[in-house]
Design an enzyme around this catalytic site. Structure first.
Site, mmCIF file in Angstrom:
data_model
loop_
_atom_site.group_PDB
_atom_site.id
_atom_site.type_symbol
_atom_site.label_atom_id
_atom_site.label_comp_id
_atom_site.label_asym_id
_atom_site.label_seq_id
_atom_site.Cartn_x
_atom_site.Cartn_y
_atom_site.Cartn_z
ATOM 1 N N SER A 134 0.855 -1.203 0.000
ATOM 2 C CA SER A 134 0.000 0.000 0.000
ATOM 3 C C SER A 134 0.878 1.235 0.000
ATOM 4 O O SER A 134 2.027 1.187 0.477
ATOM 5 C CB SER A 134 -0.870 0.003 1.262
ATOM 6 O OG SER A 134 -1.460 1.278 1.449
ATOM 7 N N TYR A 147 -1.627 -0.608 10.454
ATOM 8 C CA TYR A 147 -1.698 -0.954 9.025
ATOM 9 C C TYR A 147 -0.452 -0.450 8.285
ATOM 10 O O TYR A 147 0.202 -1.198 7.550
ATOM 11 C CB TYR A 147 -2.969 -0.342 8.436
ATOM 12 C CG TYR A 147 -3.183 -0.591 6.963
ATOM 13 C CD1 TYR A 147 -3.589 -1.839 6.489
ATOM 14 C CD2 TYR A 147 -3.012 0.436 6.026
ATOM 15 C CE1 TYR A 147 -3.812 -2.064 5.134
ATOM 16 C CE2 TYR A 147 -3.237 0.221 4.673
ATOM 17 C CZ TYR A 147 -3.637 -1.024 4.232
ATOM 18 O OH TYR A 147 -3.852 -1.240 2.885
HETATM 19 N N1 LIG Z 1 -8.742 -0.624 -1.539
HETATM 20 C C1 LIG Z 1 -7.731 0.232 -1.526
HETATM 21 O O1 LIG Z 1 -7.907 1.437 -1.711
HETATM 22 C C2 LIG Z 1 -6.317 -0.282 -1.317
HETATM 23 C C3 LIG Z 1 -5.267 0.618 -1.457
HETATM 24 C C4 LIG Z 1 -3.957 0.177 -1.252
HETATM 25 C C5 LIG Z 1 -3.716 -1.145 -0.957
HETATM 26 N N2 LIG Z 1 -4.755 -2.006 -0.820
HETATM 27 C C6 LIG Z 1 -4.432 -3.407 -0.505
HETATM 28 O O2 LIG Z 1 -5.054 -4.264 -1.451
HETATM 29 C C7 LIG Z 1 -5.361 -5.515 -0.827
HETATM 30 C C8 LIG Z 1 -6.816 -5.879 -1.052
HETATM 31 O O3 LIG Z 1 -7.608 -4.845 -0.489
HETATM 32 P P1 LIG Z 1 -9.189 -4.686 -0.768
HETATM 33 O O4 LIG Z 1 -9.438 -3.241 -0.892
HETATM 34 O O5 LIG Z 1 -9.633 -5.613 -1.833
HETATM 35 O O6 LIG Z 1 -9.715 -5.105 0.677
HETATM 36 P P2 LIG Z 1 -10.904 -6.077 1.097
HETATM 37 O O7 LIG Z 1 -11.074 -5.879 2.561
HETATM 38 O O8 LIG Z 1 -12.054 -5.923 0.183
HETATM 39 O O9 LIG Z 1 -10.236 -7.508 0.844
HETATM 40 C C9 LIG Z 1 -9.357 -8.113 1.742
HETATM 41 C C10 LIG Z 1 -9.711 -9.583 1.791
HETATM 42 O O10 LIG Z 1 -8.833 -10.196 2.748
HETATM 43 C C11 LIG Z 1 -9.583 -11.123 3.473
HETATM 44 N N3 LIG Z 1 -9.021 -11.368 4.807
HETATM 45 C C12 LIG Z 1 -8.944 -10.504 5.842
HETATM 46 N N4 LIG Z 1 -8.517 -11.153 6.930
HETATM 47 C C13 LIG Z 1 -8.309 -12.443 6.567
HETATM 48 C C14 LIG Z 1 -7.888 -13.601 7.267
HETATM 49 N N5 LIG Z 1 -7.637 -13.571 8.591
HETATM 50 N N6 LIG Z 1 -7.774 -14.750 6.592
HETATM 51 C C15 LIG Z 1 -8.082 -14.818 5.254
HETATM 52 N N7 LIG Z 1 -8.515 -13.755 4.539
HETATM 53 C C16 LIG Z 1 -8.633 -12.590 5.208
HETATM 54 C C17 LIG Z 1 -10.965 -10.481 3.639
HETATM 55 O O11 LIG Z 1 -11.969 -11.449 3.943
HETATM 56 C C18 LIG Z 1 -11.158 -9.830 2.273
HETATM 57 O O12 LIG Z 1 -11.871 -10.660 1.375
HETATM 58 C C19 LIG Z 1 -4.969 -5.367 0.635
HETATM 59 O O13 LIG Z 1 -3.677 -5.899 0.824
HETATM 60 C C20 LIG Z 1 -4.945 -3.877 0.849
HETATM 61 O O14 LIG Z 1 -4.075 -3.509 1.893
HETATM 62 C C21 LIG Z 1 -6.049 -1.617 -0.996
#
Ligand SMILES: NC(=O)c1ccc[n+]([C@@H]2O[C@H](COP(=O)([O-])OP(=O)(O)OC[C@H]3O[C@@H](n4cnc5c(N)ncnc54)[C@H](O)[C@@H]3O)[C@@H](O)[C@H]2O)c1
Length: 247
Positions: A134, A147
């Site tokens: 991120s 985070y």
């Molecule tokens: N959405 C954004 O703006 C953004 C920006 C930068 C980075 N990211 C990164 O992208 C990635 C995906 O993010 P997203 O926005 O799709 O988030 P999201 O919360 O929609 O998806 C994360 C997934 O991880 C799963 N998860 C969480 N804890 C878990 C566990 N204990 N065991 C198994 N699975 C688990 C959740 O069930 C979920 O389906 C993450 O690493 C996040 O840090 C997202």
């Protein structure tokens, strides 16, 4: 070469896009999450694993590993995509040891343990690991201490694993800025003007799309990047390059 791609956090918005992009490139997907991806590709194998428990409970880890190896079943393991994450937003004064443990387990230790467990298969296939990090690894804001720290460490893990694994397995990460996901939109519910402003703060004039993270992930797992390892790529619409001053 096509093969199996393991994607953690496959039930989330970015995970779903990543699975779709690898499937479109001809790979078989093994999806890991605590929730079943919906929609889920016809050929996708879902292995429900709680990555927090995976880090804490050796017996659960052994059972989960056996299910994972069974899902790969001796096929070419093209890539492991460590995408699952938890994001706990709290002021420092309120952060508990459980918050820290869960964040560091899911966001940092699980990517390491999965890489370690799959090392033989990844080595045999000259596979790739892509860690979804991120922008918070480099620049953050109030209440993101756990985070942001976990993502900074994930970038450190990317570099150190790349060095330690040498030519065997490539390890790279992607650091996206704001990506247009349902969760991001929920955070701006009733304040859509602020979401527009967020887009305008990026030199690109908008926030990113899950498909853009997915496309870069597929690229980093492909032979086109065979000389790239230990690198983090900012996917941030230029916001990381933007100097903010009053003039
Ligand atoms: N959405 C954004 O703006 C953004 C920006 C930068 C980075 N990211 C990164 O992208 C990635 C995906 O993010 P997203 O926005 O799709 O988030 P999201 O919360 O929609 O998806 C994360 C997934 O991880 C799963 N998860 C969480 N804890 C878990 C566990 N204990 N065991 C198994 N699975 C688990 C959740 O069930 C979920 O389906 C993450 O690493 C996040 O840090 C997202």
């Amino acid at each position: 070469m096509t093969g199996v791609v393991i994607v953690t956090g496959a039930g989330g918005a970015i995970g779903e896009a990543v699975c779709k992009a690898f499937a479109a490139a001809g790979h078989q997907i093994v999806a890991i999450d605590v929730r079943r991806p919906d929609p889920m590709g016809d050929d996708t194998i879902f292995v429900d694993i709680d990555l927090n428990r995976y880090c804490l409970d050796p017996e659960y880890r052994d059972t989960s590993n056996a299910r994972l190896h069974d899902a790969v079943r001796g096929r070419h393991l093209a890539a492991l995509i460590n995408n699952a994450a938890v994001q706990i937003v709290k002021p420092s004064a309120a952060l508990t040891t459980d918050d820290w443990s869960r964040t560091l387990n899911v966001n940092l230790l699980a990517p390491f343990l999965l890489t370690q467990e799959l090392l033989d298969e990844l080595t045999a296939s000259h596979g790739a690991v892509v860690n979804i990090s991120s922008i918070h690894a480099m620049q953050t804001k109030p209440e993101f201490v756990a985070y942001a720290t976990s993502k900074a460490a994930l970038n450190g893990l990317t570099r150190s694993l790349a060095v330690d694994l040498g030519g065997r397995v490539r390890v790279n990460s992607i650091s996206p800025a704001a990506i247009d996901t349902p969760m991001l939109r929920e955070g701006f519910a009733g304040q859509e003007k602020l979401l527009d402003q967020l887009g305008q703060m990026h030199p690109a004039g908008r926030i990113g799309e899950p498909g853009e993270v997915a496309a870069l992930t597929v690229f980093l797992a492909s032979d086109a990047t065979a000389f790239m390892t230990g690198t983090d790529i900012a996917l941030d619409g230029g916001i990381g390059a933007r100097l903010r001053d009053p003039l």
